[in-house]
Design an enzyme around this catalytic site. Sequence first.
Site, PDB file in Angstrom:
ATOM      1  N   ARG A  82      51.587   4.527 -16.708  1.00  0.00           N
ATOM      2  CA  ARG A  82      51.859   5.771 -15.997  1.00  0.00           C
ATOM      3  C   ARG A  82      51.560   5.630 -14.502  1.00  0.00           C
ATOM      4  O   ARG A  82      52.396   5.967 -13.656  1.00  0.00           O
ATOM      5  CB  ARG A  82      51.017   6.902 -16.598  1.00  0.00           C
ATOM      6  CG  ARG A  82      51.155   8.223 -15.849  1.00  0.00           C
ATOM      7  CD  ARG A  82      50.523   9.372 -16.599  1.00  0.00           C
ATOM      8  NE  ARG A  82      49.136   9.107 -16.958  1.00  0.00           N
ATOM      9  CZ  ARG A  82      48.379   9.967 -17.628  1.00  0.00           C
ATOM     10  NH1 ARG A  82      48.879  11.099 -18.034  1.00  0.00           N
ATOM     11  NH2 ARG A  82      47.119   9.675 -17.917  1.00  0.00           N
TER      12      ARG A  82
ATOM     13  N   GLY B  24      47.753  19.029  -7.649  1.00  0.00           N
ATOM     14  CA  GLY B  24      46.736  18.563  -8.588  1.00  0.00           C
ATOM     15  C   GLY B  24      46.376  17.123  -8.304  1.00  0.00           C
ATOM     16  O   GLY B  24      46.503  16.251  -9.163  1.00  0.00           O
TER      17      GLY B  24
ATOM     18  N   ASP C 207      43.899  20.500  -4.941  1.00  0.00           N
ATOM     19  CA  ASP C 207      43.260  20.501  -6.270  1.00  0.00           C
ATOM     20  C   ASP C 207      42.214  21.606  -6.292  1.00  0.00           C
ATOM     21  O   ASP C 207      41.508  21.813  -5.295  1.00  0.00           O
ATOM     22  CB  ASP C 207      42.613  19.154  -6.589  1.00  0.00           C
ATOM     23  CG  ASP C 207      42.489  18.935  -8.088  1.00  0.00           C
ATOM     24  OD1 ASP C 207      43.131  18.015  -8.606  1.00  0.00           O
ATOM     25  OD2 ASP C 207      41.752  19.698  -8.743  1.00  0.00           O
TER      26      ASP C 207
ATOM     27  N   SER D 284      39.719  21.756  -8.719  1.00  0.00           N
ATOM     28  CA  SER D 284      38.445  21.293  -9.280  1.00  0.00           C
ATOM     29  C   SER D 284      37.584  20.640  -8.201  1.00  0.00           C
ATOM     30  O   SER D 284      38.069  20.246  -7.134  1.00  0.00           O
ATOM     31  CB  SER D 284      38.689  20.294 -10.421  1.00  0.00           C
ATOM     32  OG  SER D 284      39.119  19.056  -9.910  1.00  0.00           O
TER      33      SER D 284
ATOM     34  N   GLU E   3      51.167  14.566 -10.982  1.00  0.00           N
ATOM     35  CA  GLU E   3      50.946  13.988 -12.302  1.00  0.00           C
ATOM     36  C   GLU E   3      50.483  15.135 -13.194  1.00  0.00           C
ATOM     37  O   GLU E   3      49.295  15.310 -13.437  1.00  0.00           O
ATOM     38  CB  GLU E   3      49.890  12.871 -12.224  1.00  0.00           C
ATOM     39  CG  GLU E   3      50.041  11.820 -13.305  1.00  0.00           C
ATOM     40  CD  GLU E   3      49.978  12.393 -14.707  1.00  0.00           C
ATOM     41  OE1 GLU E   3      51.007  12.909 -15.205  1.00  0.00           O
ATOM     42  OE2 GLU E   3      48.917  12.350 -15.296  1.00  0.00           O
TER      43      GLU E   3
ATOM     44  N   GLU F 294      48.616  20.071 -20.622  1.00  0.00           N
ATOM     45  CA  GLU F 294      47.760  20.442 -19.491  1.00  0.00           C
ATOM     46  C   GLU F 294      48.087  21.825 -18.939  1.00  0.00           C
ATOM     47  O   GLU F 294      47.308  22.399 -18.184  1.00  0.00           O
ATOM     48  CB  GLU F 294      47.865  19.397 -18.374  1.00  0.00           C
ATOM     49  CG  GLU F 294      47.197  18.086 -18.723  1.00  0.00           C
ATOM     50  CD  GLU F 294      47.059  17.170 -17.510  1.00  0.00           C
ATOM     51  OE1 GLU F 294      46.997  17.674 -16.391  1.00  0.00           O
ATOM     52  OE2 GLU F 294      47.018  15.950 -17.714  1.00  0.00           O
TER      53      GLU F 294
END
Length: 462
Positions: free
Chosen positions: A236, A260, A282, A284, A326, A335
């Site tokens: 990937r 992300g 992102d 997080s 991704e 996800e």
Amino acid sequence: MTDQAISSKNNYECEMDGTSDDDSGDDWDEVTEDFESIPCLFCNEVTSSFCMALEHLVELHRFDLKSFIIKHSLDTYSYIKLINFIRHKNVLPDQLNALNIKTWESDEYLRPIIEDDPWLMFDIEDLEEKITKPIAYTVNSENGCVTLSEAHFAELQRTIQTLRAQLEQRELACYLAKQQIDEMTEKAQKLVLDGDLDENKTVSSSGNSNCNVDKGYFNTYSHFAIHHEMLTDKVRTESYRDALLTNANRFNNRVVLDVGCGTGILSMFAAKTGCRKVISVDQSDVIYHAIDIVRENNLSDIITLKKGRLEDINLDEDMVDAIVSEWMGYFLLFEGMLDTVIYARDNYLVPGGILLPNRCTLSIVGSGDTRRYVELIDYWSNVYGFKMSCMKAEVVREPNIEICNVDELITSTVEIQAFDLYKVTRDCVNFSSPFELKYGTLLAPNALEANSIFIKRAYQHY
């Protein structure tokens, strides 16, 4: 009676003459060598070493930085915010001592006020040591009793109180972390595993509940294990790398949006194509590590990182030329991130812009791995001499992530859904797709119908 004098000391105080015993001050000396001048946090005084700077804070401003850090249990990021908060607000020591950590916890204080501020290089990891001054005490050799002066006894009491406060803070932090983990586990179970959720309750959930779900979702990406798993997927990751670098001419002098971004690996691949700017987003906390990673690779002049939900933040660019993300999870859509990619496409991508990836498919194939069947399903027929066959139905319903051997595939492959990322809407994840898995000339209509229903139910939660 013979008395034996025993002395002990720690590494808290810097030696006035610049020397120290054992390892005291070694770490500070390493940092000090990198800076010729260290500006005071509260005045215009400039010193030439961290030891002198710390002494200056104590002697002139009555402010003990080390004790302050330990008192508030600051980690690296909260310490950086503290320094930038002091610089930004020009607070005095007395004012600072009256505040709590929440005052400077805003992410806006991660941005340095002074470029290359030496205090931001201050290593706080060595502050776990005790903060007591050297204590001399006497031990009676006959009965082992210890005799302390009144001053030493009072100092030990203060140390115990400080350590007790630290322990209480960390116990509270552990308790809150456990609560968060329990909440996240419950949300995940309801979202992924419970096929019998009441749809009306899901639709009527409050905005506050949605915020909590978002928080739990993004917190899962703050852990390093999930990023290690994604990065070590060479097929990937290298596919993204090759797609970007072999088409570098299409990205030259363009603006790229990474939705992300995680650790920033795709952003760094994009930066190597010759693009003018990469905007990496992102929600997080891994974004803070991505900032360090980008800086470590000298790409800060190309890559701009932003923390937050794409739907809620300002990109400082009206449009972008390309979007890379991704977003694919287990069974492609697990996800639940496709909505954000669609939002980015509709609100930021220029007409004729590039989406990477721009097309994907969902396929199903049957596997006949009898070994895994025995381990996962037939196992419940006899568990230490007891029958637990009622568990089999639940095990079959629960998805399991496996790496299949090609020799164990026993049916034809069927494509059940295709997605054109330039055209799909948010409703594309709600679908039902009939299919047939062929094993020779045999078909299993009942099993196929059940699979079709399962797929439909699995996606009704997205």
